[in-house]
Design an enzyme around this catalytic site. Structure first.
Site, PDB file in Angstrom:
ATOM      1  N   GLU A 104      15.263   3.022   6.057  1.00  0.00           N
ATOM      2  CA  GLU A 104      15.852   3.977   5.104  1.00  0.00           C
ATOM      3  C   GLU A 104      14.695   4.432   4.220  1.00  0.00           C
ATOM      4  O   GLU A 104      14.376   3.798   3.214  1.00  0.00           O
ATOM      5  CB  GLU A 104      16.946   3.276   4.299  1.00  0.00           C
ATOM      6  CG  GLU A 104      18.053   2.688   5.174  1.00  0.00           C
ATOM      7  CD  GLU A 104      18.700   1.441   4.557  1.00  0.00           C
ATOM      8  OE1 GLU A 104      18.308   1.023   3.459  1.00  0.00           O
ATOM      9  OE2 GLU A 104      19.600   0.883   5.195  1.00  0.00           O
ATOM     10  N   ASP A 117      20.061  -9.882  10.947  1.00  0.00           N
ATOM     11  CA  ASP A 117      20.855 -11.098  11.147  1.00  0.00           C
ATOM     12  C   ASP A 117      20.315 -11.976  12.270  1.00  0.00           C
ATOM     13  O   ASP A 117      19.706 -11.477  13.221  1.00  0.00           O
ATOM     14  CB  ASP A 117      22.286 -10.692  11.553  1.00  0.00           C
ATOM     15  CG  ASP A 117      23.025 -10.017  10.434  1.00  0.00           C
ATOM     16  OD1 ASP A 117      23.584 -10.722   9.595  1.00  0.00           O
ATOM     17  OD2 ASP A 117      23.044  -8.766  10.404  1.00  0.00           O
ATOM     18  N   SER A 144       0.830  -1.216   0.000  1.00  0.00           N
ATOM     19  CA  SER A 144       0.000   0.000   0.000  1.00  0.00           C
ATOM     20  C   SER A 144       0.857   1.256   0.000  1.00  0.00           C
ATOM     21  O   SER A 144       0.468   2.284  -0.577  1.00  0.00           O
ATOM     22  CB  SER A 144      -0.918   0.009   1.226  1.00  0.00           C
ATOM     23  OG  SER A 144      -1.758  -1.109   1.164  1.00  0.00           O
ATOM     24  N   ARG A 160       2.787   1.577  -3.451  1.00  0.00           N
ATOM     25  CA  ARG A 160       1.942   2.174  -4.495  1.00  0.00           C
ATOM     26  C   ARG A 160       1.913   3.687  -4.396  1.00  0.00           C
ATOM     27  O   ARG A 160       1.435   4.381  -5.286  1.00  0.00           O
ATOM     28  CB  ARG A 160       0.516   1.622  -4.377  1.00  0.00           C
ATOM     29  CG  ARG A 160       0.441   0.142  -4.688  1.00  0.00           C
ATOM     30  CD  ARG A 160      -0.899  -0.434  -4.260  1.00  0.00           C
ATOM     31  NE  ARG A 160      -0.762  -1.873  -4.047  1.00  0.00           N
ATOM     32  CZ  ARG A 160      -1.581  -2.783  -4.545  1.00  0.00           C
ATOM     33  NH1 ARG A 160      -2.611  -2.424  -5.275  1.00  0.00           N
ATOM     34  NH2 ARG A 160      -1.389  -4.060  -4.290  1.00  0.00           N
TER      35      ARG A 160
END
Ligand SMILES: Nc1ccn([C@H]2C[C@H](O)[C@@H](COP(=O)(O)OP(=O)(O)OP(=O)(O)O)O2)c(=O)n1
Length: 207
Positions: free
Chosen positions: A133, A123, A107, A110
């Site tokens: 980010e 990890d 969502s 888009r």
């Protein structure tokens, strides 16, 4: 093997996999992933007076990022082309026999919002909040609301548990992180001259 909702709930109940707080299990646990929410803290990159970021100079971090807190109920407007670091609300603890992948939500995809530029892996052994980010790849500003489900984590079982999981023992620099954390690449052994376990190879830091 990727864990299904039932597998994820089993592992959460066993207690070695942790996602906290998981306030709305019905909404957050998806068929083969867990939705994570956007936290209130953001690190924005300075545009002025920064000739160049030297990634290996850890001392510079505070010179090129500033932290902003946007309380729930308010919005953080992500403009086209912007890149900021955000965080998940949830802390996760990944057991030694799982790896988790940070993914976007369709969502938001888009709307051209992505949650990681390149680092999508948590990890085995990792514990802490996840630094997102965040970028807007589109052409219109998009309002992000702390508390909204912004990302999802999938879990893949390893063939064998990691011998040397992420953590203090191997000098892992983001272990236990709280809120968005800027790059600590300057702490890498290639730049500090210390071994992968954080020790001075000359033995100078041994008692
Ligand atoms: N979007 C992401 C991806 C990962 N992580 C956390 C969980 C990972 O286990 C940890 C380290 O990720 P990487 O191994 O990709 O990063 P580095 O190799 O730079 O770190 P290190 O040298 O500590 O392994 O950072 C995060 O907070 N946000």
């Amino acid at each position: 093997m990727i864990l299904s909702d039932a597998d994820i709930l089993d592992r959460l109940a066993e207690g070695d996999l942790a996602i906290e707080p998981l306030d709305d299990v019905d909404q957050q646990v998806q068929p083969a992933s867990v939705d994570l929410r956007l936290g209130e803290r953001f690190l924005e990159f300075q545009r002025t007076n920064i000739p160049c970021i030297h990634p290996t100079d850890a001392g510079e971090v505070s010179e090129y990022v500033t932290e902003t807190t946007v309380p729930e109920g308010e919005e953080f407007i992500l403009h086209p082309g912007d890149f900021v670091l955000g965080t998940t609300v949830e802390r996760v603890a990944i057991p030694d026999d799982l790896v988790a992948h940070v993914e976007g939500r369709s969502s938001l995809g888009r709307l051209a919002i992505v949650v990681h530029a390149t680092a999508g892996l948590c990890d085995p052994g990792y514990e802490g909040q996840i630094t997102l980010e965040l970028s807007n790849l589109g052409t219109a500003p998009v309002a992000l609301s702390p508390g909204m489900r912004v990302s999802q984590l999938t879990f893949t079982e390893l063939k064998r548990p990691a011998d040397r999981p992420y953590g203090a023992e191997r000098g892992s620099k983001y272990q236990g992180q709280d809120g968005p954390q800027a790059s600590r690449i300057g702490d890498d052994p290639e730049f500090t001259g210390r071994g992968g376990d954080g020790r001075d190879p000359s033995g100078g830091d041994r008692e």
